[in-house]
Motif scaffolding. Structure first.
Motif, short mmCIF file in Angstrom:
data_model
loop_
_atom_site.label_atom_id
_atom_site.label_comp_id
_atom_site.label_asym_id
_atom_site.label_seq_id
_atom_site.Cartn_x
_atom_site.Cartn_y
_atom_site.Cartn_z
N ILE A 1 1.03 3.07 10.38
CA ILE A 1 1.40 1.68 10.09
C ILE A 1 2.65 1.30 10.86
CG2 ILE A 1 2.30 0.19 8.27
CD1 ILE A 1 0.46 1.72 6.36
N PHE B 1 -9.42 6.40 -7.98
CA PHE B 1 -8.62 7.61 -8.16
C PHE B 1 -7.41 7.33 -9.02
CE2 PHE B 1 -7.52 11.78 -7.39
CZ PHE B 1 -6.17 11.86 -7.09
N ILE C 1 -8.28 8.78 -0.34
CA ILE C 1 -8.54 8.64 -1.77
C ILE C 1 -7.30 8.17 -2.52
CG2 ILE C 1 -10.29 10.41 -1.72
CD1 ILE C 1 -8.47 12.20 -3.20
N VAL C 2 -6.13 8.47 -1.96
CA VAL C 2 -4.93 8.01 -2.64
C VAL C 2 -4.94 6.49 -2.75
CG1 VAL C 2 -2.51 7.64 -2.08
CG2 VAL C 2 -3.36 9.92 -2.33
N LEU C 3 -5.52 5.85 -1.76
CA LEU C 3 -5.54 4.40 -1.77
C LEU C 3 -6.59 3.82 -2.70
CD1 LEU C 3 -5.18 3.53 1.98
CD2 LEU C 3 -3.48 3.34 0.22
N MET D 1 -0.66 8.10 7.34
CA MET D 1 -0.94 6.68 7.30
C MET D 1 0.32 5.86 7.55
SD MET D 1 -2.38 4.66 4.08
CE MET D 1 -0.91 4.97 3.18
N MET D 2 1.45 6.33 7.03
CA MET D 2 2.68 5.56 7.19
C MET D 2 3.14 5.57 8.63
SD MET D 2 4.93 6.15 3.87
CE MET D 2 4.34 7.17 2.60
N GLU E 1 -8.54 12.72 4.40
CA GLU E 1 -9.33 12.42 3.22
C GLU E 1 -8.42 12.18 2.01
OE1 GLU E 1 -12.29 15.34 2.62
OE2 GLU E 1 -13.39 14.09 1.21
N TRP E 2 -7.38 13.02 1.94
CA TRP E 2 -6.44 12.85 0.84
C TRP E 2 -5.84 11.46 0.88
CZ3 TRP E 2 -5.02 14.09 -3.70
CH2 TRP E 2 -3.74 13.80 -4.15
N GLN F 1 2.03 1.82 -3.40
CA GLN F 1 0.98 2.36 -4.25
C GLN F 1 0.81 3.85 -4.02
OE1 GLN F 1 -2.81 0.66 -3.61
NE2 GLN F 1 -3.08 0.18 -5.75
N ALA F 2 0.86 4.22 -2.72
CA ALA F 2 0.68 5.63 -2.39
C ALA F 2 1.81 6.45 -3.00
CB ALA F 2 0.65 5.81 -0.88
N LEU G 1 0.82 -1.20 0.00
CA LEU G 1 0.00 0.00 0.00
C LEU G 1 0.86 1.26 0.00
CD1 LEU G 1 -2.88 -0.95 2.39
CD2 LEU G 1 -2.97 -0.57 -0.04
N VAL G 2 1.96 1.17 0.73
CA VAL G 2 2.85 2.32 0.77
C VAL G 2 3.41 2.58 -0.61
CG1 VAL G 2 5.07 3.09 1.63
CG2 VAL G 2 3.43 2.10 3.18
N THR H 1 -8.90 17.13 5.99
CA THR H 1 -8.57 17.09 4.57
C THR H 1 -7.35 16.21 4.33
OG1 THR H 1 -7.39 19.15 4.90
CG2 THR H 1 -9.57 19.29 3.90
N GLU H 2 -6.42 16.22 5.27
CA GLU H 2 -5.25 15.35 5.11
C GLU H 2 -5.66 13.89 5.08
OE1 GLU H 2 -2.43 17.36 3.95
OE2 GLU H 2 -1.95 15.34 4.57
N MET I 1 3.38 10.38 5.03
CA MET I 1 1.96 10.55 5.22
C MET I 1 1.57 10.01 6.59
SD MET I 1 0.61 9.95 1.39
CE MET I 1 -0.32 8.64 1.82
N VAL J 1 1.22 6.94 -6.63
CA VAL J 1 0.20 7.94 -6.94
C VAL J 1 0.79 9.34 -6.83
CG1 VAL J 1 -1.91 8.97 -6.06
CG2 VAL J 1 -1.76 6.52 -6.35
N ILE K 1 -7.07 -0.46 7.29
CA ILE K 1 -6.49 0.88 7.37
C ILE K 1 -7.51 1.93 6.97
CG2 ILE K 1 -4.71 2.36 6.42
CD1 ILE K 1 -3.04 -0.10 6.10
N LEU L 1 -8.71 19.45 -2.21
CA LEU L 1 -7.81 18.69 -1.35
C LEU L 1 -6.36 18.94 -1.69
CD1 LEU L 1 -9.69 15.31 -1.34
CD2 LEU L 1 -9.62 16.97 0.48
N TYR M 1 -14.22 11.60 -6.77
CA TYR M 1 -13.58 12.90 -6.59
C TYR M 1 -13.32 13.48 -7.95
CZ TYR M 1 -12.85 11.05 -1.98
OH TYR M 1 -13.05 10.52 -0.75
#
Lengths: 101, 591
Positions: B105, B169, B163-165, B101-102, B159-160, A6-7, A3-4, B156-157, B99, A10, B122, A36, A91
């Motif tokens: 994790i 998108f 959607i990146v995942l 998220m990282m 949310e970003w 993939q991010a 996943l990392v 917003t962070e 991010m 992107v 996640i 965003l 989006y």
């Protein structure tokens, strides 16, 4: 981790799009109309987000009125000097590109 | 502290005031007693006696009298300047954006030691966090301090990151990138697909773009190559292109195999799948362990790409989606894998021997260890059977006269590296293979011990052999001895030989559209030959950029374009212009 990776991909792709020749700016807007991510300044971002929100809603309703199963996927507005490309999903992703001569 | 103030009156000023002055005791601040005593003092005798006693002691001390007073000068040598060079320190700025998220994790990882692999876990965590009211929120985690953040920006962070995942998108991004690039390179893409160039309403149309459309009917304009675009990205820059292959199902997808930065064994290779729709970045990037030497797409399952590398292993990748599971199987652990570089791979439709109607697809490879092997899948892996061993043959001079003599005369069991092979377009049991020694053998699947026929003319390694798609008896071969030879199936001597530059010819391919046209790439130029017009010189010659060697060539099947790879990692697409060859489906070579 997958996943990392993939991010990161992107993010790399977004950077590449923003760096492509002719691209003036890109922005990503959520369904509520809140931008965003944007490479333009604040005022332009809000202007584009606001104006295009209406246009996208109109286009979407047009498509759906004709065929309810269908949905809008992309919208392009070509002007004299530049083109606005909007790709929709959940989006909105908006890119403004200057047309080559 | 009260300060009493009295009015000062005239009377007070004239009063007589008595002031008493007294002295304090003497404070002694420093007291150093003297060391000299007067001769008249009381204890002078005792002191004198003690002094003389001390002098006695000094005199009787061992070594007394041996002390000599001397003076010494230190010499300071003259200084000399000396210069030393050292390697400069290379400083690199590295930055990374992390991010939220990282961080999450990593924190989970240290806390539980169990990496959460599930995307939904996640995203549900992030979604839950996202649902909190947008006021002051506290974000607490195991090893971070309590941080109070403003609710809005956190939302917003998050949310970003959500959607990146999401795959939608990513799909959006893909579509966006392609649309933008199509805008930029519309003329070249239109030329590739042989469409008319889009005219901007209100803009003056460029005259030189419109001309070729009008001039197409005239044959007085000479044939030429126009470079439409070049596939190149920073990953591939500097690497040498070793092989290319079109996808069998999607004619817009081109897989290119790259070697390392220098042609050595240990450098990791790279495979990029380029699409016509995205000229700036490949659709798929696969990193390999060693230099890639050959690749081919499968026809029956079009997303499978077989890649052969310099260390002899063959790996099958799935290009369906860009994720970690792209490698399906590898021949690295197989005991009968190739011991040297795998020079060519091909997926072939093979008829099963018992039931003549069914066709099964098999992967065939030729390697530098002199074996042609057919690979098949079994339960957990990938193994091969040898279809042919390329034995070294002696007495090559007699090959033309008497074939059976050379077959029995080969006593050596040494194997010679095979460099290329090609299958007959209509009869799938016959194939040709070119070897390191310059011999071309025609072999059959039914006979794994002996060659059906041997063609010898080249005296250097044969780099490529190609059957003509229009005439089933004719094939071309090119070699490092600067020549290209045209052969007919039953003649052991070539019909025609072509030389134009004194460089090794790396690749030769027939055109899929015109029966008498073929293209060849030697190290310094690309040549297009048309046997109708001239058998002595190529019709078009495109020189490479200085310092760059062209290494491989492919014709495009749908359009009249040629794809050329070179040694700096660039894959250039040229369009053949003004090529007015009558399209004939069959050409008879009669001599």
């Amino acid at each position: 981790m997958f996943l990392v990776k993939q991010a990161e991909e992107v993010e790399a792709r977004m950077k590449r799009i923003a760096a492509t020749k002719g691209v003036i700016g890109t922005l990503v807007v959520n369904p509520d109309g809140v931008p965003l991510r944007s490479t333009l300044d604040q005022s332009m971002t809000l202007q584009y987000a606001g104006q295009l929100q209406n246009l996208v809603a109109l286009a979407r309703s047009t498509v759906r009125d004709i065929d309810p199963q269908n949905d809008l996927s992309a919208l392009r507005v070509r002007a004299k000097n530049y083109e606005i490309i909007v790709v929709t999903g959940d989006y909105l992703m908006i890119t403004i590109q200057k047309l080559p001569e | 502290k009260d300060t009493a103030t009295e009015q000062v009156t005239e009377d007070m000023l004239k009063e007589v005031v008595d002031i008493f002055i007294s002295e304090t005791d003497t404070f002694s601040l420093l007291d150093i007693p003297g060391t000299c005593v007067s001769v008249d003092a009381d204890d002078a005798d005792a002191i004198i006696a003690r002094n003389s006693q001390y002098e006695e002691v000094c005199r009787n001390r061992a070594g007394h009298g041996k002390d000599v007073d001397r003076s010494v000068q230190t010499l300071n040598g003259a200084t000399k300047n000396k210069q030393v060079q050292s390697n400069s320190l290379i400083m690199v700025d590295a930055g990374k954006s992390v991010m939220l998220m990282m961080i999450f994790i990593n924190v989970l990882n240290t806390m539980t030691g169990n990496i959460p692999n599930h995307r939904t876990a996640i995203t549900s965590f992030l979604a839950a966090l996202f649902k909190y009211p947008a006021e002051r929120q506290t974000f607490v985690s195991g090893s971070l301090k309590e941080v109070e953040v403003d609710g809005n920006s956190l939302n917003t962070e998050l949310e970003w990151e959500l959607i990146v995942l999401s795959e939608k998108f990513q799909h959006c991004l893909l579509a966006m990138e392609k649309s933008i690039l199509r805008n930029n390179s519309q003329p070249q893409l239109a030329a590739y697909r042989q469409l008319a160039v889009l005219e901007e309403p209100g803009c003056p149309v460029k005259p030189d773009l419109v001309e070729p459309r009008k001039g197409g009917t005239e044959s007085s304009q000479s044939p030429a190559l126009e470079c439409l675009w070049v596939f190149s990205c920073e990953l591939s820059r500097g690497r040498s292109v070793s092989c290319m292959a079109w996808n069998r199902k999607n004619p817009d997808l081109l897989a290119v195999g790259y070697g390392g930065f220098d042609f050595g064994n240990q450098t990791p290779g790279l495979v990029c799948c380029w699409s016509i729709k995205n000229l700036k970045w490949p659709e798929r990037v696969i990193h390999c362990d060693s230099t890639v030497t050959s690749l081919d797409f499968s026809a029956s399952s079009p997303s499978q790409l077989a890649v052969g590398t310099r260390d002899g292993s063959i790996t099958i990748y799935s290009v369906h989606s860009q994720d970690n599971r792209s490698q399906i199987v590898s021949s690295r652990e197989s005991p009968s894998r190739h011991m040297g570089p795998v020079w060519q791979l091909r997926w072939m439709q093979q008829e099963l021997s018992s039931s003549g109607e069914e066709k099964e697809e098999a992967l065939l490879s030729v390697g530098a260890d002199g074996r042609i092997s057919k690979w098949f899948f079994f339960k957990h892996g990938f193994d091969c059977t040898d279809v042919m061993k390329l034995k070294r043959i002696q007495n090559t001079k007699k090959a033309g006269r008497n074939k059976t003599e050379t077959m029995t005369g080969s006593v050596l069991t040494a194997l010679t590296p095979g460099l290329c092979f090609d299958f007959h377009p209509t009869d799938s049991s016959i194939y040709l293979t070119g070897t390191w020694e310059g011999l071309i053998h025609k072999c059959s699947f039914s006979n794994t011990q002996q060659f059906v026929e041997t063609y010898s003319k080249h005296f250097c390694p044969v780099n490529c052999v190609a059957w003509s798609p229009f005439n089933p008896d004719v094939f071309l071969s090119c070699s490092s001895d600067w020549t290209i030879q045209l052969w007919k199936q039953d003649h052991s001597k070539p019909l025609l030989g072509f030389t134009s530059a004194q460089k090794a010819v790396c690749d030769v391919k027939w055109s899929p559209k015109w029966a008498t046209v073929f293209g060849a790439v030697n190290e310094e130029q690309l040549e297009i030959w048309d046997l109708n017009l001239s058998i002595l010189d190529p019709v078009i010659v495109q020189p490479a950029a200085p310092g760059v060697r062209m290494t491989s060539l492919l014709f495009s099947s749908q359009t009249d374009c040629v794809v050329v790879g070179d040694s700096v990692g660039e894959v250039a697409v040229y369009q053949l212009k003004n090529f007015s060859v009558a399209e004939r489906s069959q050409v008879n070579f009669s001599w």
